[in-house]
Scaffold this motif. Sequence first.
Motif, PDB file in Angstrom:
ATOM      1  N   ASP A 130       0.828  -1.203   0.000  1.00 27.78           N
ATOM      2  CA  ASP A 130       0.000   0.000   0.000  1.00 27.78           C
ATOM      3  C   ASP A 130       0.863   1.253   0.000  1.00 27.78           C
ATOM      4  OD1 ASP A 130      -2.226  -1.557  -0.056  1.00 27.78           O
ATOM      5  OD2 ASP A 130      -2.871  -1.135   1.987  1.00 27.78           O
ATOM      6  N   ARG A 131       0.388   2.236  -0.724  1.00 27.77           N
ATOM      7  CA  ARG A 131       1.138   3.474  -0.923  1.00 27.77           C
ATOM      8  C   ARG A 131       0.407   4.631  -0.258  1.00 27.77           C
ATOM      9  NH1 ARG A 131       1.812   6.630  -6.735  1.00 27.77           N
ATOM     10  NH2 ARG A 131       3.367   8.154  -6.041  1.00 27.77           N
ATOM     11  N   ALA A 132       1.112   5.389   0.549  1.00 21.46           N
ATOM     12  CA  ALA A 132       0.514   6.557   1.182  1.00 21.46           C
ATOM     13  C   ALA A 132       1.592   7.596   1.437  1.00 21.46           C
ATOM     14  CB  ALA A 132      -0.170   6.180   2.491  1.00 21.46           C
ATOM     15  N   VAL A 133       1.233   8.862   1.258  1.00 18.76           N
ATOM     16  CA  VAL A 133       2.146   9.982   1.501  1.00 18.76           C
ATOM     17  C   VAL A 133       1.588  10.807   2.651  1.00 18.76           C
ATOM     18  CG1 VAL A 133       3.159  12.065   0.524  1.00 18.76           C
ATOM     19  CG2 VAL A 133       2.863  10.049  -0.918  1.00 18.76           C
ATOM     20  N   ASN A 134       2.407  11.081   3.637  1.00 23.68           N
ATOM     21  CA  ASN A 134       2.012  11.911   4.770  1.00 23.68           C
ATOM     22  C   ASN A 134       2.083  13.372   4.339  1.00 23.68           C
ATOM     23  OD1 ASN A 134       1.575  13.266   7.141  1.00 23.68           O
ATOM     24  ND2 ASN A 134       3.173  12.203   8.312  1.00 23.68           N
ATOM     25  N   LEU A 135       0.932  13.916   3.989  1.00 21.52           N
ATOM     26  CA  LEU A 135       0.901  15.283   3.455  1.00 21.52           C
ATOM     27  C   LEU A 135       1.177  16.327   4.529  1.00 21.52           C
ATOM     28  CD1 LEU A 135      -2.176  14.938   1.071  1.00 21.52           C
ATOM     29  CD2 LEU A 135       0.252  14.685   0.543  1.00 21.52           C
ATOM     30  N   GLY A 136       1.120  15.925   5.797  1.00 21.32           N
ATOM     31  CA  GLY A 136       1.413  16.872   6.869  1.00 21.32           C
ATOM     32  C   GLY A 136       2.866  16.866   7.297  1.00 21.32           C
ATOM     33  N   ALA A 137       3.644  15.955   6.732  1.00 26.13           N
ATOM     34  CA  ALA A 137       5.054  15.859   7.114  1.00 26.13           C
ATOM     35  C   ALA A 137       5.849  17.014   6.519  1.00 26.13           C
ATOM     36  CB  ALA A 137       5.630  14.528   6.640  1.00 26.13           C
ATOM     37  N   ARG A 138       6.949  17.309   7.159  1.00 22.62           N
ATOM     38  CA  ARG A 138       7.825  18.364   6.660  1.00 22.62           C
ATOM     39  C   ARG A 138       8.470  17.911   5.352  1.00 22.62           C
ATOM     40  NH1 ARG A 138      12.938  21.000   9.983  1.00 22.62           N
ATOM     41  NH2 ARG A 138      13.603  22.455   8.328  1.00 22.62           N
ATOM     42  N   PRO A 139       8.385  18.713   4.289  1.00 17.61           N
ATOM     43  CA  PRO A 139       8.989  18.316   3.005  1.00 17.61           C
ATOM     44  C   PRO A 139      10.495  18.138   3.138  1.00 17.61           C
ATOM     45  CG  PRO A 139       7.518  20.201   2.732  1.00 17.61           C
ATOM     46  CD  PRO A 139       7.713  20.012   4.203  1.00 17.61           C
ATOM     47  N   ASN A 140      10.994  16.970   2.777  1.00 25.02           N
ATOM     48  CA  ASN A 140      12.432  16.721   2.927  1.00 25.02           C
ATOM     49  C   ASN A 140      13.023  15.866   1.814  1.00 25.02           C
ATOM     50  OD1 ASN A 140      11.315  14.271   3.509  1.00 25.02           O
ATOM     51  ND2 ASN A 140      12.151  14.077   5.575  1.00 25.02           N
ATOM     52  N   MET A 141      12.263  15.627   0.740  1.00 26.93           N
ATOM     53  CA  MET A 141      12.769  14.795  -0.342  1.00 26.93           C
ATOM     54  C   MET A 141      13.596  15.616  -1.320  1.00 26.93           C
ATOM     55  SD  MET A 141       9.688  12.161  -1.237  1.00 26.93           S
ATOM     56  CE  MET A 141      10.790  11.284  -2.350  1.00 26.93           C
ATOM     57  N   LYS A 142      14.622  14.984  -1.875  1.00 26.13           N
ATOM     58  CA  LYS A 142      15.436  15.644  -2.876  1.00 26.13           C
ATOM     59  C   LYS A 142      14.592  15.949  -4.108  1.00 26.13           C
ATOM     60  CE  LYS A 142      19.566  14.966  -5.731  1.00 26.13           C
ATOM     61  NZ  LYS A 142      20.654  14.024  -6.089  1.00 26.13           N
ATOM     62  N   PRO A 143      14.625  17.195  -4.609  1.00 28.46           N
ATOM     63  CA  PRO A 143      13.766  17.547  -5.738  1.00 28.46           C
ATOM     64  C   PRO A 143      14.219  16.889  -7.038  1.00 28.46           C
ATOM     65  CG  PRO A 143      15.210  19.376  -5.189  1.00 28.46           C
ATOM     66  CD  PRO A 143      15.389  18.349  -4.109  1.00 28.46           C
ATOM     67  N   LEU A 144      13.247  16.593  -7.893  1.00 29.87           N
ATOM     68  CA  LEU A 144      13.554  16.123  -9.235  1.00 29.87           C
ATOM     69  C   LEU A 144      13.937  17.309 -10.106  1.00 29.87           C
ATOM     70  CD1 LEU A 144      10.675  13.534  -9.847  1.00 29.87           C
ATOM     71  CD2 LEU A 144      13.018  13.099  -9.064  1.00 29.87           C
ATOM     72  N   SER A 145      14.697  17.052 -11.144  1.00 29.18           N
ATOM     73  CA  SER A 145      15.134  18.123 -12.043  1.00 29.18           C
ATOM     74  C   SER A 145      14.010  18.513 -12.992  1.00 29.18           C
ATOM     75  CB  SER A 145      16.342  17.657 -12.847  1.00 29.18           C
ATOM     76  OG  SER A 145      15.959  16.640 -13.764  1.00 29.18           O
ATOM     77  N   ALA A 146      14.178  19.684 -13.611  1.00 27.56           N
ATOM     78  CA  ALA A 146      13.200  20.146 -14.599  1.00 27.56           C
ATOM     79  C   ALA A 146      13.105  19.160 -15.756  1.00 27.56           C
ATOM     80  CB  ALA A 146      13.590  21.536 -15.102  1.00 27.56           C
ATOM     81  N   ALA A 147      14.234  18.577 -16.141  1.00 29.50           N
ATOM     82  CA  ALA A 147      14.233  17.616 -17.248  1.00 29.50           C
ATOM     83  C   ALA A 147      13.448  16.356 -16.874  1.00 29.50           C
ATOM     84  CB  ALA A 147      15.667  17.240 -17.618  1.00 29.50           C
ATOM     85  N   GLU A 148      13.552  15.912 -15.626  1.00 30.67           N
ATOM     86  CA  GLU A 148      12.820  14.724 -15.181  1.00 30.67           C
ATOM     87  C   GLU A 148      11.318  14.974 -15.138  1.00 30.67           C
ATOM     88  OE1 GLU A 148      15.600  12.292 -12.127  1.00 30.67           O
ATOM     89  OE2 GLU A 148      15.317  14.415 -11.610  1.00 30.67           O
ATOM     90  N   LEU A 149      10.922  16.202 -14.830  1.00 32.66           N
ATOM     91  CA  LEU A 149       9.505  16.530 -14.706  1.00 32.66           C
ATOM     92  C   LEU A 149       8.878  16.965 -16.030  1.00 32.66           C
ATOM     93  CD1 LEU A 149       9.634  18.475 -11.329  1.00 32.66           C
ATOM     94  CD2 LEU A 149       8.768  16.158 -11.703  1.00 32.66           C
ATOM     95  N   HIS A 150       9.713  17.328 -16.983  1.00 37.58           N
ATOM     96  CA  HIS A 150       9.227  17.870 -18.256  1.00 37.58           C
ATOM     97  C   HIS A 150       8.162  16.996 -18.929  1.00 37.58           C
ATOM     98  CE1 HIS A 150       9.319  20.042 -22.060  1.00 37.58           C
ATOM     99  NE2 HIS A 150       9.498  18.878 -22.680  1.00 37.58           N
ATOM    100  N   PRO A 151       8.336  15.657 -19.012  1.00 35.94           N
ATOM    101  CA  PRO A 151       7.327  14.837 -19.711  1.00 35.94           C
ATOM    102  C   PRO A 151       5.943  14.912 -19.081  1.00 35.94           C
ATOM    103  CG  PRO A 151       9.351  13.586 -19.374  1.00 35.94           C
ATOM    104  CD  PRO A 151       9.474  14.832 -18.553  1.00 35.94           C
ATOM    105  N   TYR A 152       5.872  15.264 -17.809  1.00 35.42           N
ATOM    106  CA  TYR A 152       4.604  15.236 -17.092  1.00 35.42           C
ATOM    107  C   TYR A 152       3.926  16.601 -17.055  1.00 35.42           C
ATOM    108  CZ  TYR A 152       6.981  10.974 -15.912  1.00 35.42           C
ATOM    109  OH  TYR A 152       7.673   9.784 -16.006  1.00 35.42           O
ATOM    110  N   LEU A 153       4.408  17.488 -17.928  1.00 40.76           N
ATOM    111  CA  LEU A 153       3.782  18.807 -18.102  1.00 40.76           C
ATOM    112  C   LEU A 153       3.366  19.039 -19.543  1.00 40.76           C
ATOM    113  CD1 LEU A 153       6.240  20.872 -15.867  1.00 40.76           C
ATOM    114  CD2 LEU A 153       3.780  20.618 -15.455  1.00 40.76           C
TER     115      LEU A 153
END
Length: 378
Positions: A130-153
């Motif tokens: 099962d997959r769940a994200v704690n939306l109230g947690a402090r953001p601490n994940m390494k960001p993805l690059s613009a190139a990695e996110l480009h296909p999803y825009l």
Amino acid sequence: MQRRLFLRDAACVAAALPVIASPGAWALPATAAAAPSVADLLAQGWQVHDVTTTIELTERTANGRVWLPLAMDELPGYQRTLATRFEAPGAKLAEVMATKGQDTRLLRVAFTDPAAPQRVVLTQRIATRDRAVNLGARPNMKPLSAAELHPYLQPTSLAPLDGKVKQTAEQIQKDAGNPADTIAKAQAIYDWVIEHTRREGSVRGCGTGNVAFMLESGNLSGKCADLNGLWVALARATGIPARDAYGVRVDDSVHGYKSLGKSGDITKAQHCRADFYAEGHGWIPVDPADVRKVMLEEQAGGLALTDPKVRAARAMLFGAWEMNWIAYNHGHDVPLAGSQLPPAGFLMYPQGETTEGRLDSLDPATFKYQIRSEKVTA
């Protein structure tokens, strides 16, 4: 004598899937020595299923083609493909292919002898959790690059990001008070889709995903490929990286929802989900279409938005997925190698062609295919 065909890399596949060396034996990845056993995975809270697709071309011609979606190798934390095997007696060609620039992989099989069997049996052993994200947690994940996110825009053939799609996305944010936070923007779209769309049981399969037609016609009804596809398009038009996740249900729901699970014969249990990216949190799962499915199918006569079961599903499905489902891919406009026909808008069903043309993937009785899921308990 039947000829067994094993997985063979296409040039664009980075790494081969595991292959089976003998009937009934599961092949392991190259890193098998370090891979946990099924027993270890079960102890860690994973569930494991064998998913088998069987296809037989009853219309045997000298140009029979089959393309089967493969489960994604690994989605960190919630899906792992443990092994793959297939048999294609009578086939001239069988190979694993990846779509360039996408994460879509498929098994391609070609038949040329009308007198030979034209049958494919594909089995994948897949672990999910099962997959769940704690939306109230402090953001601490390494960001993805613009190139990695480009296909999803990017726009797709079924979901342009201008015109009515852009106008609707802007109006949703305006009505929500133009929140600056990505999660709040995504929540506004989620709420709008749930409140303004309708699941239509008469729609074939999972729908067409034609977002432009839905908004231009004002007919906001459909099934998961339509409703979750609409959510993805509106998110992208808002500037939020988002993606459809095409797959199939493999087990019953443990949360008591009869409408949100399927085991055994899952031939018609395909389901499209969605997720979006928020910096610091990573990819966050959503599924507004399943909220509408609960409203329509959970109880005879339907349920209202205010019903406790619907409210619980609505709260759960923004930030979590119950993984009684596997993901095939996030692809759009998927080319089918060897086909003379246009690309598939998305790849969630087996695809087939003969000299007479493309077979109807939404009619497994005529196309003659079956998908079964079996839970592995040891």
